[in-house]
Design a protein around this motif. Structure first.
Motif, mmCIF file in Angstrom:
data_model
loop_
_atom_site.group_PDB
_atom_site.id
_atom_site.type_symbol
_atom_site.label_atom_id
_atom_site.label_comp_id
_atom_site.label_asym_id
_atom_site.label_seq_id
_atom_site.Cartn_x
_atom_site.Cartn_y
_atom_site.Cartn_z
ATOM 1 N N LYS A 1 -9.186 8.520 -9.290
ATOM 2 C CA LYS A 1 -8.381 9.386 -8.731
ATOM 3 C C LYS A 1 -9.007 9.917 -7.367
ATOM 4 O O LYS A 1 -10.018 10.658 -7.393
ATOM 5 C CB LYS A 1 -7.904 10.614 -9.534
ATOM 6 C CG LYS A 1 -6.982 11.514 -8.934
ATOM 7 C CD LYS A 1 -6.441 12.702 -9.857
ATOM 8 C CE LYS A 1 -5.081 13.377 -9.245
ATOM 9 N NZ LYS A 1 -4.770 14.279 -10.259
ATOM 10 N N ILE A 2 -8.355 9.554 -6.369
ATOM 11 C CA ILE A 2 -9.093 10.110 -5.041
ATOM 12 C C ILE A 2 -8.114 11.176 -4.480
ATOM 13 O O ILE A 2 -6.753 10.915 -4.501
ATOM 14 C CB ILE A 2 -9.433 9.041 -4.063
ATOM 15 C CG1 ILE A 2 -8.200 8.359 -3.405
ATOM 16 C CG2 ILE A 2 -10.508 8.061 -4.706
ATOM 17 C CD1 ILE A 2 -8.379 7.157 -2.428
ATOM 18 N N ALA A 3 -8.528 12.029 -3.555
ATOM 19 C CA ALA A 3 -7.961 13.134 -3.012
ATOM 20 C C ALA A 3 -8.348 13.488 -1.870
ATOM 21 O O ALA A 3 -9.011 14.339 -1.545
ATOM 22 C CB ALA A 3 -7.870 14.478 -4.168
ATOM 23 N N PRO A 4 -7.618 12.710 -0.569
ATOM 24 C CA PRO A 4 -8.094 12.984 0.509
ATOM 25 C C PRO A 4 -7.375 14.318 1.116
ATOM 26 O O PRO A 4 -6.273 14.663 0.493
ATOM 27 C CB PRO A 4 -7.448 11.560 1.469
ATOM 28 C CG PRO A 4 -6.704 11.004 0.379
ATOM 29 C CD PRO A 4 -7.011 11.244 -0.734
ATOM 30 N N VAL B 1 -3.799 3.465 -0.659
ATOM 31 C CA VAL B 1 -3.203 4.044 -2.071
ATOM 32 C C VAL B 1 -1.846 4.444 -1.837
ATOM 33 O O VAL B 1 -1.423 5.026 -0.964
ATOM 34 C CB VAL B 1 -3.986 5.326 -2.571
ATOM 35 C CG1 VAL B 1 -3.442 6.187 -3.615
ATOM 36 C CG2 VAL B 1 -5.575 4.815 -2.364
ATOM 37 N N THR B 2 -1.062 4.272 -2.912
ATOM 38 C CA THR B 2 0.315 4.666 -2.855
ATOM 39 C C THR B 2 0.505 6.082 -2.597
ATOM 40 O O THR B 2 0.033 6.767 -3.434
ATOM 41 C CB THR B 2 1.359 4.188 -3.900
ATOM 42 O OG1 THR B 2 1.099 2.727 -4.275
ATOM 43 C CG2 THR B 2 2.514 4.429 -3.987
ATOM 44 N N GLY B 3 1.339 6.643 -1.782
ATOM 45 C CA GLY B 3 1.664 7.936 -1.492
ATOM 46 C C GLY B 3 0.513 8.679 -0.527
ATOM 47 O O GLY B 3 0.734 9.805 -0.254
ATOM 48 N N GLN B 4 -0.547 7.818 -0.204
ATOM 49 C CA GLN B 4 -1.543 8.244 0.501
ATOM 50 C C GLN B 4 -1.540 7.759 1.751
ATOM 51 O O GLN B 4 -2.176 6.818 1.897
ATOM 52 C CB GLN B 4 -2.960 8.398 -0.142
ATOM 53 C CG GLN B 4 -3.113 9.347 -1.343
ATOM 54 C CD GLN B 4 -3.163 10.561 -1.147
ATOM 55 O OE1 GLN B 4 -3.243 11.089 -0.123
ATOM 56 N NE2 GLN B 4 -3.242 11.544 -2.315
ATOM 57 N N GLU B 5 -0.629 8.091 2.762
ATOM 58 C CA GLU B 5 -0.331 7.514 3.828
ATOM 59 C C GLU B 5 -1.636 7.247 4.957
ATOM 60 O O GLU B 5 -1.691 6.559 5.654
ATOM 61 C CB GLU B 5 0.933 7.797 4.534
ATOM 62 C CG GLU B 5 2.076 7.573 3.644
ATOM 63 C CD GLU B 5 3.153 8.073 4.384
ATOM 64 O OE1 GLU B 5 3.269 8.673 5.175
ATOM 65 O OE2 GLU B 5 4.380 7.654 4.016
ATOM 66 N N THR B 6 -2.465 8.687 5.201
ATOM 67 C CA THR B 6 -3.464 8.614 6.084
ATOM 68 C C THR B 6 -4.753 8.566 5.593
ATOM 69 O O THR B 6 -5.623 8.400 6.418
ATOM 70 C CB THR B 6 -3.059 10.035 6.810
ATOM 71 O OG1 THR B 6 -2.963 11.149 5.934
ATOM 72 C CG2 THR B 6 -1.694 10.076 7.559
ATOM 73 N N MET B 7 -4.968 8.851 4.394
ATOM 74 C CA MET B 7 -6.209 8.641 3.754
ATOM 75 C C MET B 7 -7.008 9.643 4.367
ATOM 76 O O MET B 7 -6.857 10.825 4.501
ATOM 77 C CB MET B 7 -6.889 7.316 3.617
ATOM 78 C CG MET B 7 -5.982 6.417 2.749
ATOM 79 S SD MET B 7 -6.004 6.721 1.023
ATOM 80 C CE MET B 7 -7.514 6.287 0.470
ATOM 81 N N SER C 1 -6.454 -1.891 -3.159
ATOM 82 C CA SER C 1 -5.226 -0.838 -3.072
ATOM 83 C C SER C 1 -4.823 -0.831 -4.551
ATOM 84 O O SER C 1 -5.332 -1.384 -5.333
ATOM 85 C CB SER C 1 -4.248 -1.505 -2.328
ATOM 86 O OG SER C 1 -3.511 -2.458 -2.931
ATOM 87 N N ASP C 2 -3.744 -0.082 -4.827
ATOM 88 C CA ASP C 2 -3.054 0.218 -6.046
ATOM 89 C C ASP C 2 -1.756 -0.386 -6.016
ATOM 90 O O ASP C 2 -0.749 -0.355 -7.061
ATOM 91 C CB ASP C 2 -2.897 1.565 -6.635
ATOM 92 C CG ASP C 2 -2.021 2.427 -5.819
ATOM 93 O OD1 ASP C 2 -1.725 1.972 -4.589
ATOM 94 O OD2 ASP C 2 -1.985 3.427 -5.905
ATOM 95 N N TYR C 3 -1.387 -1.221 -4.826
ATOM 96 C CA TYR C 3 -0.135 -1.730 -4.628
ATOM 97 C C TYR C 3 0.409 -2.722 -5.914
ATOM 98 O O TYR C 3 1.586 -2.877 -5.939
ATOM 99 C CB TYR C 3 0.115 -2.294 -3.240
ATOM 100 C CG TYR C 3 -0.056 -1.644 -1.949
ATOM 101 C CD1 TYR C 3 0.162 0.048 -2.124
ATOM 102 C CD2 TYR C 3 -0.588 -2.027 -1.027
ATOM 103 C CE1 TYR C 3 -0.084 0.529 -1.032
ATOM 104 C CE2 TYR C 3 -0.742 -0.914 0.335
ATOM 105 C CZ TYR C 3 -0.523 0.193 0.066
ATOM 106 O OH TYR C 3 -0.804 0.881 1.172
#
Length: 501
Positions: free
Chosen positions: A181-184, A250-256, A429-431
Protein backbone atom coordinates in the motif's frame (compact mmCIF):
# COMPACT_ATOMS: atom_id res chain seq x y z
CA UNK A 1 8.84 53.97 -35.08
CA UNK A 2 5.60 52.84 -33.47
CA UNK A 3 6.19 49.36 -32.03
CA UNK A 4 3.59 46.82 -30.96
CA UNK A 5 3.91 43.46 -29.21
CA UNK A 6 1.85 40.35 -29.90
CA UNK A 7 1.93 37.98 -26.91
CA UNK A 8 1.06 34.38 -27.79
CA UNK A 9 -0.91 32.05 -25.56
CA UNK A 10 2.12 30.00 -24.50
CA UNK A 11 4.32 33.03 -23.75
CA UNK A 12 2.65 34.31 -20.59
CA UNK A 13 5.74 35.59 -18.79
CA UNK A 14 6.44 39.20 -17.86
CA UNK A 15 10.12 38.77 -18.73
CA UNK A 16 9.53 37.19 -22.14
CA UNK A 17 11.82 38.60 -24.83
CA UNK A 18 9.31 40.56 -26.91
CA UNK A 19 8.19 42.52 -23.84
CA UNK A 20 11.59 43.14 -22.27
CA UNK A 21 13.26 44.29 -25.52
CA UNK A 22 10.59 46.91 -26.28
CA UNK A 23 10.10 50.38 -24.77
CA UNK A 24 8.13 50.52 -21.52
CA UNK A 25 4.94 51.99 -23.00
CA UNK A 26 4.70 49.65 -26.01
CA UNK A 27 1.11 48.52 -26.65
CA UNK A 28 0.39 44.80 -26.42
CA UNK A 29 -2.17 42.62 -28.18
CA UNK A 30 -3.37 39.17 -27.07
CA UNK A 31 -5.81 37.15 -29.18
CA UNK A 32 -8.02 34.11 -28.69
CA UNK A 33 -8.58 32.61 -32.14
CA UNK A 34 -11.52 30.32 -32.84
CA UNK A 35 -9.93 29.28 -36.14
CA UNK A 36 -6.80 28.14 -34.31
CA UNK A 37 -8.64 25.80 -31.94
CA UNK A 38 -10.35 24.10 -34.88
CA UNK A 39 -7.07 22.65 -36.16
CA UNK A 40 -7.79 19.55 -34.04
CA UNK A 41 -10.30 18.57 -31.34
CA UNK A 42 -8.43 19.99 -28.37
CA UNK A 43 -9.16 18.89 -24.83
CA UNK A 44 -11.60 21.28 -23.21
CA UNK A 45 -9.37 21.46 -20.11
CA UNK A 46 -6.56 22.83 -22.28
CA UNK A 47 -8.78 25.46 -23.85
CA UNK A 48 -9.87 26.57 -20.38
CA UNK A 49 -6.29 26.61 -19.10
CA UNK A 50 -4.85 28.65 -21.96
CA UNK A 51 -7.69 31.12 -22.38
CA UNK A 52 -8.08 31.73 -18.67
CA UNK A 53 -4.32 32.10 -18.22
CA UNK A 54 -4.24 34.56 -21.15
CA UNK A 55 -7.01 36.66 -19.61
CA UNK A 56 -5.37 36.67 -16.21
CA UNK A 57 -2.03 37.63 -17.77
CA UNK A 58 -3.65 40.51 -19.64
CA UNK A 59 -5.16 41.75 -16.37
CA UNK A 60 -1.75 41.58 -14.68
CA UNK A 61 -0.13 43.55 -17.49
CA UNK A 62 -2.79 46.24 -17.17
CA UNK A 63 -2.18 46.41 -13.43
CA UNK A 64 1.46 47.16 -14.29
CA UNK A 65 0.27 50.12 -16.35
CA UNK A 66 0.70 48.55 -19.77
CA UNK A 67 -1.70 49.14 -22.65
CA UNK A 68 -3.25 45.79 -23.55
CA UNK A 69 -5.82 45.04 -26.22
CA UNK A 70 -7.47 41.65 -25.71
CA UNK A 71 -9.68 39.89 -28.25
CA UNK A 72 -11.93 37.18 -26.84
CA UNK A 73 -12.98 34.41 -29.23
CA UNK A 74 -11.88 36.27 -32.36
CA UNK A 75 -12.63 34.49 -35.66
CA UNK A 76 -8.89 34.29 -36.48
CA UNK A 77 -5.58 36.03 -35.78
CA UNK A 78 -5.27 38.09 -38.96
CA UNK A 79 -8.45 40.19 -38.64
CA UNK A 80 -7.86 41.60 -35.13
CA UNK A 81 -4.16 42.07 -35.84
CA UNK A 82 -4.90 44.17 -38.92
CA UNK A 83 -7.48 46.26 -37.06
CA UNK A 84 -5.13 46.83 -34.13
CA UNK A 85 -2.10 47.65 -36.29
CA UNK A 86 -4.07 50.25 -38.21
CA UNK A 87 -5.69 51.70 -35.09
CA UNK A 88 -2.35 52.19 -33.29
CA UNK A 89 -0.44 52.99 -36.48
CA UNK A 90 1.99 50.18 -35.67
CA UNK A 91 5.04 50.15 -37.92
CA UNK A 92 6.82 47.17 -36.33
CA UNK A 93 5.10 44.19 -34.71
CA UNK A 94 7.37 42.25 -32.37
CA UNK A 95 6.69 38.62 -31.51
CA UNK A 96 8.78 36.30 -29.43
CA UNK A 97 9.61 33.30 -31.61
CA UNK A 98 6.97 30.59 -31.23
CA UNK A 99 8.19 27.12 -30.34
CA UNK A 100 5.92 25.38 -32.85
CA UNK A 101 7.08 25.41 -36.46
CA UNK A 102 3.56 25.51 -37.97
CA UNK A 103 2.78 28.66 -36.01
CA UNK A 104 5.99 30.35 -37.10
CA UNK A 105 4.98 29.55 -40.67
CA UNK A 106 1.57 31.10 -40.00
CA UNK A 107 3.22 34.28 -38.73
CA UNK A 108 5.50 34.46 -41.74
CA UNK A 109 2.49 34.33 -44.06
CA UNK A 110 0.53 37.08 -42.32
CA UNK A 111 -0.32 40.00 -44.60
CA UNK A 112 -0.03 42.98 -42.26
CA UNK A 113 0.62 46.65 -43.05
CA UNK A 114 3.75 46.68 -40.87
CA UNK A 115 7.12 45.05 -40.38
CA UNK A 116 7.12 41.79 -38.39
CA UNK A 117 10.13 41.16 -36.17
CA UNK A 118 10.72 37.76 -34.54
CA UNK A 119 12.57 38.01 -31.22
CA UNK A 120 14.53 34.90 -30.11
CA UNK A 121 12.65 32.87 -27.52
CA UNK A 122 13.99 33.06 -23.96
CA UNK A 123 11.65 30.64 -22.18
CA UNK A 124 14.14 27.75 -22.27
CA UNK A 125 17.51 27.21 -20.65
CA UNK A 126 19.20 26.42 -23.96
CA UNK A 127 18.63 28.80 -26.85
CA UNK A 128 17.97 27.34 -30.28
CA UNK A 129 21.40 28.54 -31.43
CA UNK A 130 23.18 26.98 -28.45
CA UNK A 131 21.52 23.62 -29.01
CA UNK A 132 22.43 23.61 -32.70
CA UNK A 133 26.05 24.43 -31.81
CA UNK A 134 26.06 21.45 -29.43
CA UNK A 135 24.34 19.10 -31.87
CA UNK A 136 25.92 19.93 -35.24
CA UNK A 137 29.30 18.16 -34.78
CA UNK A 138 27.72 14.96 -33.38
CA UNK A 139 26.87 11.76 -35.20
CA UNK A 140 24.18 10.84 -32.64
CA UNK A 141 22.17 13.18 -30.45
CA UNK A 142 22.23 11.22 -27.21
CA UNK A 143 20.14 12.72 -24.44
CA UNK A 144 22.59 11.51 -21.79
CA UNK A 145 25.42 13.48 -23.43
CA UNK A 146 23.20 16.56 -23.64
CA UNK A 147 22.08 16.20 -20.03
CA UNK A 148 25.64 15.93 -18.75
CA UNK A 149 26.68 18.96 -20.77
CA UNK A 150 23.74 20.87 -19.26
CA UNK A 151 24.76 19.88 -15.75
CA UNK A 152 28.28 21.14 -16.40
CA UNK A 153 27.29 24.27 -18.29
CA UNK A 154 24.79 25.49 -15.70
CA UNK A 155 26.53 23.98 -12.66
CA UNK A 156 23.57 21.87 -11.56
CA UNK A 157 24.18 19.20 -8.90
CA UNK A 158 27.91 19.43 -9.47
CA UNK A 159 30.89 19.05 -7.16
CA UNK A 160 33.54 20.86 -9.13
CA UNK A 161 33.83 18.98 -12.43
CA UNK A 162 32.13 15.86 -11.12
CA UNK A 163 28.46 15.10 -10.48
CA UNK A 164 27.36 15.11 -6.87
CA UNK A 165 27.11 11.54 -5.64
CA UNK A 166 29.59 10.27 -8.23
CA UNK A 167 26.95 9.28 -10.81
CA UNK A 168 25.22 11.31 -13.49
CA UNK A 169 21.87 9.61 -12.96
CA UNK A 170 20.19 7.26 -10.51
CA UNK A 171 17.64 5.68 -12.81
CA UNK A 172 18.10 2.22 -11.32
CA UNK A 173 16.83 3.49 -7.96
CA UNK A 174 13.79 5.14 -9.54
CA UNK A 175 11.98 2.17 -11.06
CA UNK A 176 10.32 0.52 -8.08
CA UNK A 177 7.02 -1.28 -8.71
CA UNK A 178 4.06 -0.28 -6.53
CA UNK A 179 4.23 -3.17 -4.08
CA UNK A 180 2.07 -2.99 -0.98
CA UNK A 181 0.00 0.00 0.00
CA UNK A 182 1.44 3.32 -1.08
CA UNK A 183 0.04 6.69 -0.10
CA UNK A 184 1.25 9.62 -2.23
CA UNK A 185 0.23 13.10 -1.07
CA UNK A 186 -2.89 14.57 -2.62
CA UNK A 187 -2.07 17.06 -5.39
CA UNK A 188 -2.53 20.78 -4.92
CA UNK A 189 -5.41 21.99 -7.09
CA UNK A 190 -7.01 25.42 -7.56
CA UNK A 191 -10.61 26.57 -7.45
CA UNK A 192 -11.86 28.41 -10.56
CA UNK A 193 -12.30 32.14 -10.00
CA UNK A 194 -14.93 34.20 -11.91
CA UNK A 195 -12.64 34.63 -14.93
CA UNK A 196 -12.02 30.90 -15.17
CA UNK A 197 -15.69 30.11 -14.57
CA UNK A 198 -16.60 32.38 -17.50
CA UNK A 199 -14.09 30.57 -19.72
CA UNK A 200 -15.46 27.18 -18.65
CA UNK A 201 -18.96 28.28 -19.66
CA UNK A 202 -17.64 29.60 -22.96
CA UNK A 203 -15.77 26.38 -23.78
CA UNK A 204 -18.82 24.29 -22.92
CA UNK A 205 -20.83 26.37 -25.39
CA UNK A 206 -18.53 25.61 -28.34
CA UNK A 207 -21.00 23.12 -29.81
CA UNK A 208 -20.01 23.96 -33.39
CA UNK A 209 -16.32 23.23 -32.73
CA UNK A 210 -15.14 19.63 -32.16
CA UNK A 211 -13.43 19.22 -28.79
CA UNK A 212 -12.39 16.36 -26.52
CA UNK A 213 -12.91 15.58 -22.85
CA UNK A 214 -14.75 17.67 -20.30
CA UNK A 215 -14.21 21.29 -19.23
CA UNK A 216 -15.19 20.64 -15.63
CA UNK A 217 -14.33 19.95 -12.95
CA UNK A 218 -11.39 22.22 -13.76
CA UNK A 219 -8.72 22.28 -11.06
CA UNK A 220 -5.58 23.60 -12.78
CA UNK A 221 -3.93 26.88 -11.84
CA UNK A 222 -4.13 29.75 -14.33
CA UNK A 223 -1.82 32.40 -12.84
CA UNK A 224 1.88 32.57 -12.04
CA UNK A 225 1.00 32.81 -8.33
CA UNK A 226 -0.94 29.55 -8.52
CA UNK A 227 1.78 27.86 -10.58
CA UNK A 228 4.42 28.89 -8.03
CA UNK A 229 2.21 27.45 -5.27
CA UNK A 230 2.08 24.11 -7.11
CA UNK A 231 5.86 24.14 -7.51
CA UNK A 232 6.38 24.94 -3.82
CA UNK A 233 3.93 22.20 -2.82
CA UNK A 234 5.77 19.69 -4.98
CA UNK A 235 9.16 20.64 -3.59
CA UNK A 236 7.85 20.41 -0.01
CA UNK A 237 5.60 17.36 -0.06
CA UNK A 238 6.21 15.33 -3.22
CA UNK A 239 9.85 15.71 -4.25
CA UNK A 240 11.28 13.97 -1.14
CA UNK A 241 9.75 10.65 -2.29
CA UNK A 242 9.41 11.39 -6.00
CA UNK A 243 12.16 9.13 -7.28
CA UNK A 244 11.42 5.52 -6.33
CA UNK A 245 7.86 5.36 -7.68
CA UNK A 246 8.06 7.80 -10.56
CA UNK A 247 7.39 4.95 -13.02
CA UNK A 248 4.62 3.27 -11.01
CA UNK A 249 0.94 3.25 -11.97
CA UNK A 250 -1.83 2.69 -9.42
CA UNK A 251 -5.59 2.69 -9.90
CA UNK A 252 -7.15 5.75 -8.26
CA UNK A 253 -3.77 7.47 -7.82
CA UNK A 254 -3.72 9.66 -10.91
CA UNK A 255 -0.82 11.92 -10.01
CA UNK A 256 1.34 9.83 -7.63
CA UNK A 257 4.34 12.01 -6.63
CA UNK A 258 4.53 13.84 -9.96
CA UNK A 259 4.88 17.61 -10.01
CA UNK A 260 2.01 18.58 -12.39
CA UNK A 261 3.99 21.63 -13.53
CA UNK A 262 4.42 20.80 -17.24
CA UNK A 263 1.29 22.77 -18.29
CA UNK A 264 2.63 25.83 -16.46
CA UNK A 265 6.15 25.51 -17.88
CA UNK A 266 4.76 25.15 -21.38
CA UNK A 267 2.74 28.38 -21.29
CA UNK A 268 5.32 30.48 -19.46
CA UNK A 269 3.85 30.67 -15.96
CA UNK A 270 6.95 28.89 -14.67
CA UNK A 271 10.49 29.01 -16.02
CA UNK A 272 12.67 25.88 -16.21
CA UNK A 273 15.74 27.26 -14.47
CA UNK A 274 13.73 28.49 -11.46
CA UNK A 275 12.16 25.03 -11.18
CA UNK A 276 15.58 23.34 -11.26
CA UNK A 277 17.02 25.83 -8.79
CA UNK A 278 14.15 25.21 -6.36
CA UNK A 279 14.77 21.46 -6.46
CA UNK A 280 18.53 21.79 -6.08
CA UNK A 281 18.18 24.27 -3.20
CA UNK A 282 15.82 21.87 -1.40
CA UNK A 283 18.36 19.08 -1.86
CA UNK A 284 21.10 21.07 -0.18
CA UNK A 285 18.99 22.67 2.55
CA UNK A 286 16.85 19.68 3.49
CA UNK A 287 19.15 16.78 2.60
CA UNK A 288 16.62 15.22 0.26
CA UNK A 289 17.40 11.92 -1.44
CA UNK A 290 19.68 12.49 -4.42
CA UNK A 291 17.89 9.94 -6.60
CA UNK A 292 14.61 11.86 -6.26
CA UNK A 293 16.11 15.29 -6.90
CA UNK A 294 18.35 14.17 -9.75
CA UNK A 295 15.50 12.21 -11.36
CA UNK A 296 13.27 15.26 -11.34
CA UNK A 297 15.96 17.66 -12.56
CA UNK A 298 16.77 15.27 -15.41
CA UNK A 299 13.16 15.54 -16.60
CA UNK A 300 13.46 19.33 -16.91
CA UNK A 301 17.13 20.00 -17.68
CA UNK A 302 17.50 16.79 -19.66
CA UNK A 303 14.39 15.56 -21.45
CA UNK A 304 12.41 18.78 -21.77
CA UNK A 305 15.27 20.88 -23.10
CA UNK A 306 16.51 18.00 -25.26
CA UNK A 307 13.10 17.33 -26.84
CA UNK A 308 12.65 20.97 -27.74
CA UNK A 309 16.18 21.24 -29.08
CA UNK A 310 15.83 18.17 -31.28
CA UNK A 311 12.46 19.39 -32.57
CA UNK A 312 14.03 22.64 -33.79
CA UNK A 313 17.14 20.87 -35.09
CA UNK A 314 15.63 18.15 -37.31
CA UNK A 315 14.14 18.70 -40.77
CA UNK A 316 10.49 19.60 -41.29
CA UNK A 317 9.97 16.10 -42.70
CA UNK A 318 10.48 14.60 -39.22
CA UNK A 319 6.72 14.71 -38.68
CA UNK A 320 6.20 12.32 -41.59
CA UNK A 321 8.46 9.61 -40.20
CA UNK A 322 7.14 6.03 -40.26
CA UNK A 323 10.16 3.75 -39.91
CA UNK A 324 8.07 0.62 -39.29
CA UNK A 325 5.56 1.49 -42.04
CA UNK A 326 2.60 1.35 -39.64
CA UNK A 327 -0.76 2.45 -41.03
CA UNK A 328 -3.58 1.06 -38.88
CA UNK A 329 -6.09 3.78 -37.91
CA UNK A 330 -6.52 4.99 -34.37
CA UNK A 331 -9.14 2.86 -32.56
CA UNK A 332 -12.28 4.68 -31.42
CA UNK A 333 -11.55 3.93 -27.76
CA UNK A 334 -8.79 6.54 -27.78
CA UNK A 335 -11.62 9.09 -27.99
CA UNK A 336 -14.00 7.14 -25.74
CA UNK A 337 -12.37 5.04 -23.01
CA UNK A 338 -15.59 3.14 -22.31
CA UNK A 339 -15.11 1.28 -25.60
CA UNK A 340 -12.10 -0.76 -24.45
CA UNK A 341 -12.08 -3.67 -22.00
CA UNK A 342 -8.30 -3.57 -21.56
CA UNK A 343 -8.14 -2.20 -18.05
CA UNK A 344 -4.77 -0.46 -18.36
CA UNK A 345 -5.92 1.46 -21.42
CA UNK A 346 -9.31 2.15 -19.86
CA UNK A 347 -7.73 3.54 -16.67
CA UNK A 348 -5.31 5.84 -18.48
CA UNK A 349 -7.67 6.99 -21.23
CA UNK A 350 -10.55 7.71 -18.86
CA UNK A 351 -8.13 9.75 -16.73
CA UNK A 352 -7.05 11.72 -19.77
CA UNK A 353 -10.69 12.36 -20.70
CA UNK A 354 -11.33 13.84 -17.24
CA UNK A 355 -8.13 15.80 -16.70
CA UNK A 356 -6.05 16.07 -19.87
CA UNK A 357 -3.20 14.53 -17.88
CA UNK A 358 -1.31 11.26 -17.51
CA UNK A 359 2.23 10.87 -16.23
CA UNK A 360 5.17 9.95 -18.45
CA UNK A 361 5.07 6.16 -17.99
CA UNK A 362 1.33 6.02 -18.62
CA UNK A 363 2.00 7.91 -21.85
CA UNK A 364 5.08 5.94 -22.90
CA UNK A 365 4.51 2.38 -21.70
CA UNK A 366 0.73 2.13 -21.94
CA UNK A 367 -0.51 4.47 -24.67
CA UNK A 368 2.54 4.77 -26.94
CA UNK A 369 3.62 1.19 -26.33
CA UNK A 370 0.24 -0.13 -27.41
CA UNK A 371 0.20 2.13 -30.48
CA UNK A 372 3.68 0.95 -31.44
CA UNK A 373 3.18 -2.80 -31.15
CA UNK A 374 -0.34 -2.64 -32.64
CA UNK A 375 1.03 -0.88 -35.72
CA UNK A 376 -1.03 2.31 -35.48
CA UNK A 377 -0.27 5.22 -37.80
CA UNK A 378 2.37 7.45 -36.11
CA UNK A 379 0.75 10.57 -37.52
CA UNK A 380 -2.69 9.59 -36.17
CA UNK A 381 -1.25 8.78 -32.75
CA UNK A 382 0.74 12.01 -32.54
CA UNK A 383 -2.29 14.05 -33.57
CA UNK A 384 -4.35 12.40 -30.83
CA UNK A 385 -1.68 13.12 -28.20
CA UNK A 386 -1.60 16.73 -29.36
CA UNK A 387 -5.37 16.95 -29.04
CA UNK A 388 -5.74 15.11 -25.75
CA UNK A 389 -3.11 16.43 -23.37
CA UNK A 390 -3.24 19.70 -21.48
CA UNK A 391 0.53 20.24 -21.86
CA UNK A 392 0.68 19.28 -25.56
CA UNK A 393 2.26 21.41 -28.26
CA UNK A 394 3.84 20.56 -31.59
CA UNK A 395 7.35 20.81 -30.15
CA UNK A 396 6.39 18.54 -27.26
CA UNK A 397 4.60 15.79 -29.15
CA UNK A 398 6.66 15.50 -32.34
CA UNK A 399 9.75 14.25 -30.53
CA UNK A 400 8.11 12.57 -27.53
CA UNK A 401 5.54 10.60 -29.52
CA UNK A 402 7.07 10.19 -32.99
CA UNK A 403 10.61 9.67 -31.73
CA UNK A 404 10.62 8.21 -28.25
CA UNK A 405 7.19 6.60 -28.12
CA UNK A 406 6.81 5.17 -31.62
CA UNK A 407 10.39 5.02 -32.95
CA UNK A 408 8.98 6.46 -36.17
CA UNK A 409 12.23 8.35 -36.77
CA UNK A 410 14.25 5.14 -36.92
CA UNK A 411 16.41 5.99 -33.93
CA UNK A 412 17.31 9.66 -34.30
CA UNK A 413 16.15 10.22 -30.75
CA UNK A 414 15.72 6.90 -28.91
CA UNK A 415 18.31 4.12 -28.72
CA UNK A 416 15.66 1.39 -29.08
CA UNK A 417 11.90 1.00 -29.55
CA UNK A 418 10.04 1.15 -26.22
CA UNK A 419 8.06 -2.03 -26.91
CA UNK A 420 6.89 -4.23 -24.05
CA UNK A 421 4.42 -6.99 -23.31
CA UNK A 422 1.79 -7.09 -20.57
CA UNK A 423 4.47 -8.28 -18.17
CA UNK A 424 5.85 -4.74 -17.87
CA UNK A 425 2.42 -3.29 -17.11
CA UNK A 426 1.76 -6.01 -14.54
CA UNK A 427 5.11 -5.29 -12.88
CA UNK A 428 4.71 -1.52 -12.75
CA UNK A 429 0.97 -1.23 -12.04
CA UNK A 430 -2.05 -2.87 -10.46
CA UNK A 431 -4.06 -2.59 -13.68
CA UNK A 432 -3.81 -6.27 -14.66
CA UNK A 433 -5.57 -7.47 -11.51
CA UNK A 434 -8.98 -6.25 -12.64
CA UNK A 435 -8.88 -6.91 -16.38
CA UNK A 436 -10.90 -9.02 -18.79
CA UNK A 437 -7.64 -10.47 -20.11
CA UNK A 438 -4.90 -12.58 -18.57
CA UNK A 439 -1.55 -10.81 -18.60
CA UNK A 440 0.23 -14.19 -18.68
CA UNK A 441 -1.38 -15.40 -21.92
CA UNK A 442 -0.33 -14.56 -25.46
CA UNK A 443 -2.74 -16.92 -27.19
CA UNK A 444 -6.33 -17.99 -26.60
CA UNK A 445 -9.57 -16.12 -25.91
CA UNK A 446 -8.22 -14.48 -22.74
CA UNK A 447 -4.84 -13.52 -24.20
CA UNK A 448 -3.88 -9.93 -23.43
CA UNK A 449 -3.62 -7.87 -26.63
CA UNK A 450 -0.39 -6.40 -25.30
CA UNK A 451 1.09 -9.90 -25.50
CA UNK A 452 0.01 -11.05 -28.93
CA UNK A 453 0.68 -7.63 -30.41
CA UNK A 454 4.15 -7.58 -28.80
CA UNK A 455 5.19 -10.90 -30.31
CA UNK A 456 3.53 -10.06 -33.61
CA UNK A 457 5.48 -6.79 -33.66
CA UNK A 458 8.78 -8.59 -33.02
CA UNK A 459 7.99 -11.16 -35.70
CA UNK A 460 6.93 -8.60 -38.34
CA UNK A 461 9.98 -6.41 -37.84
CA UNK A 462 12.55 -9.02 -36.89
CA UNK A 463 15.02 -8.08 -39.60
CA UNK A 464 15.04 -4.40 -38.67
CA UNK A 465 15.03 -5.03 -34.92
CA UNK A 466 17.98 -7.42 -35.24
CA UNK A 467 20.14 -4.35 -35.83
CA UNK A 468 18.95 -2.74 -32.58
CA UNK A 469 21.53 -4.10 -30.17
CA UNK A 470 19.49 -3.59 -27.01
CA UNK A 471 16.51 -5.56 -28.30
CA UNK A 472 18.10 -8.18 -30.56
CA UNK A 473 18.55 -10.76 -27.81
CA UNK A 474 14.80 -10.83 -27.17
CA UNK A 475 14.22 -11.94 -30.75
CA UNK A 476 15.79 -15.30 -29.97
CA UNK A 477 12.62 -16.13 -28.05
CA UNK A 478 10.78 -16.22 -31.36
CA UNK A 479 12.85 -19.26 -32.29
CA UNK A 480 11.49 -21.12 -29.27
CA UNK A 481 7.91 -20.70 -30.46
CA UNK A 482 6.27 -23.26 -32.67
CA UNK A 483 4.97 -22.20 -36.05
CA UNK A 484 1.45 -22.98 -34.79
CA UNK A 485 1.84 -20.60 -31.85
CA UNK A 486 3.24 -17.84 -34.04
CA UNK A 487 0.40 -18.28 -36.51
CA UNK A 488 -2.18 -18.01 -33.72
CA UNK A 489 -0.48 -14.82 -32.49
CA UNK A 490 -0.57 -13.35 -36.00
CA UNK A 491 -4.22 -14.36 -36.38
CA UNK A 492 -5.21 -12.74 -33.08
CA UNK A 493 -3.51 -9.51 -34.15
CA UNK A 494 -5.19 -9.48 -37.58
CA UNK A 495 -8.62 -10.29 -36.12
CA UNK A 496 -8.30 -7.58 -33.49
CA UNK A 497 -7.75 -4.95 -36.17
CA UNK A 498 -10.62 -6.28 -38.26
CA UNK A 499 -12.95 -5.92 -35.29
CA UNK A 500 -11.78 -2.35 -34.71
CA UNK A 501 -11.97 -1.27 -38.33
Amino acid sequence: MNIGIWVLGDQLWHRQAAITTAPENTPIIIIESLAHIQQRPYHQQKLVLVWSAMRHFAAELRQQGKTVTYYEAAPNFATPLSEWVNLHQIQELRIMAPNDRPFLDKINHLQLPCKITIIPNNQFIWSETEFKQWASPRKRLLMEDFYREGRRRFNILMDGNKPIGGNWNFDKENRQPPKGKIAPPAPLWSEPDPITQAVISQVKSLHHIPTYGAASPFRWGVTREQALAVLDYFITYQLPDFGPYQDAMVTGQETMWHSLIAPYLNIGLLQPLEVITAAETAYHQRQLSLNSVEGFIRQVLGWREYMRGVYLYVDDDYANGNWFNHHHPLPDFFWDASQTDMNCLHQVLSQVERTGYAHHIQRLMVLSNFALIAGLSPQAVESWFHSAFIDAYDWVMQTNVMGMGLFADGGILASKPYAASANYIHKMSDYCGNCAYNYKLKTGAKACPFNFFYWDFLHRHRERLQKQGRISFILKNLDRMSEEELEEIRTLARNWHREQE
